[in-house]
Design a protein around this motif. Sequence first.
Motif, PDB file in Angstrom:
ATOM      1  N   ARG A 311      -6.487  59.174  70.627  1.00 32.27           N
ATOM      2  CA  ARG A 311      -7.051  58.032  71.355  1.00 32.27           C
ATOM      3  C   ARG A 311      -8.457  57.705  70.875  1.00 32.27           C
ATOM      4  O   ARG A 311      -8.845  56.535  70.838  1.00 32.27           O
ATOM      5  N   ALA A 314      -7.960  55.787  67.721  1.00 33.07           N
ATOM      6  CA  ALA A 314      -7.524  54.414  67.995  1.00 33.07           C
ATOM      7  C   ALA A 314      -8.708  53.541  68.414  1.00 33.07           C
ATOM      8  O   ALA A 314      -8.828  52.386  67.978  1.00 33.07           O
ATOM      9  N   LEU A 315      -9.582  54.095  69.260  1.00 29.60           N
ATOM     10  CA  LEU A 315     -10.763  53.340  69.692  1.00 29.60           C
ATOM     11  C   LEU A 315     -11.650  52.985  68.502  1.00 29.60           C
ATOM     12  O   LEU A 315     -12.161  51.854  68.401  1.00 29.60           O
ATOM     13  N   ARG A 317     -10.754  52.689  65.330  1.00 28.40           N
ATOM     14  CA  ARG A 317     -10.091  51.728  64.438  1.00 28.40           C
ATOM     15  C   ARG A 317     -10.084  50.316  65.024  1.00 28.40           C
ATOM     16  O   ARG A 317     -10.162  49.332  64.293  1.00 28.40           O
ATOM     17  N   GLU A 318      -9.983  50.241  66.359  1.00 34.42           N
ATOM     18  CA  GLU A 318      -9.913  48.929  67.010  1.00 34.42           C
ATOM     19  C   GLU A 318     -11.287  48.310  67.225  1.00 34.42           C
ATOM     20  O   GLU A 318     -11.392  47.126  67.561  1.00 34.42           O
ATOM     21  N   ASN A 319     -12.350  49.117  67.067  1.00 34.68           N
ATOM     22  CA  ASN A 319     -13.714  48.633  67.329  1.00 34.68           C
ATOM     23  C   ASN A 319     -14.637  49.054  66.188  1.00 34.68           C
ATOM     24  O   ASN A 319     -15.582  49.819  66.380  1.00 34.68           O
ATOM     25  N   THR A 320     -14.352  48.534  65.011  1.00 33.09           N
ATOM     26  CA  THR A 320     -15.078  48.984  63.820  1.00 33.09           C
ATOM     27  C   THR A 320     -16.552  48.579  63.835  1.00 33.09           C
ATOM     28  O   THR A 320     -17.360  49.145  63.093  1.00 33.09           O
ATOM     29  N   LYS A 322     -18.535  48.700  66.578  1.00 33.54           N
ATOM     30  CA  LYS A 322     -19.223  49.278  67.736  1.00 33.54           C
ATOM     31  C   LYS A 322     -19.547  50.749  67.496  1.00 33.54           C
ATOM     32  O   LYS A 322     -18.790  51.482  66.861  1.00 33.54           O
TER      33      LYS A 322
END
Length: 339
Positions: A311, A314-315, A317-320, A322
Amino acid sequence: MQLNLTLICFVFGGFLPDAAARREQMDTGQCDLPRSQGELNSFLWTIRRDPPAYLFGTIHVPYTRVWDFIPDNSKAAFHASSSVYFELDLTDPYTISGLASCQMLPHGENLQDVLPRELYRRLKRHLDYIKLMLPHWMTPDQRGKGLYADYLFNAIAGNWERKRPVWVMLMVNSLTETDIRSRGVPVLDLYLAQEAERMKKKTGAVERVEEQCHPLNGLNFSQVLFALNQTLLQHESLRAGSLQAPYTTEDLIKHYNCGDLNAVIFNHDTSQVPNFINTTLPPHEQVTAQEIDSYFRQELIYKRNERMGKRVMALLRENTDKSFFFAFGAGQESWSNAD
């Protein structure tokens, strides 16, 4: 409910320890505050990306006991990160409500109805002893803040007769003089969550309540009875003066402040379940103890940490764009494997 990182270091390819943690065994005294920042041991790991992300190891003790030993680089990483994530969101009322709900016996059952009579009587005697001792254990500072013994007992052990035996076992382990004297100050992870909210950072959690609850509730009844009985035997022996606690909260604080991630100490804190393996047990009880230990390691450490690690990935990868600060329970295996 602190649980450690064990496999997350294998999920991520590149941890950069910001300072070398000392691995040598410490003496029995308290850790002295180092004279310079360079002498402080960091439990901060950097994940290589732009902007950076950080993993920080916490422990479930009052933040005031460890804050001065946390180096400035860890505090700076927290301040610089736009998003702060924890295992659970302990500032969310729904999280607290869910944790309380999962501890309750189903169908309106009562402990007196499910426990063997003698085990229930011993449990009640021990809790009566705790209630009697609480006024003597409390500190002047706690009384000055308006905390009273009855309030503390109800806050920790209220409605205990409606709880599942496995949660009562954990409750008994938290009702010690050292732990009582630390009540009233936020633990480190909760303090960081409160600070993140105060700074208007985005906060979140990588776990759901049921993922922490279900493994504990998954022990079979005979294993739970064994665990509760062993826990009571230990505390009864401590009361009688015939046993010295193998590790205490003070030991945990000292090891954390000194940068010594001792496996026994930290696995005790981060799993929140006692180790029942004891060579003095009869052979059939040793088998039960080993089964419980293996179950907890698999469910509460290995599976849980692998899930958390995925998880976190995933965070990221989805928020490159931040920056992240992940505050999870520190555990010996994760940090030693990260070097």
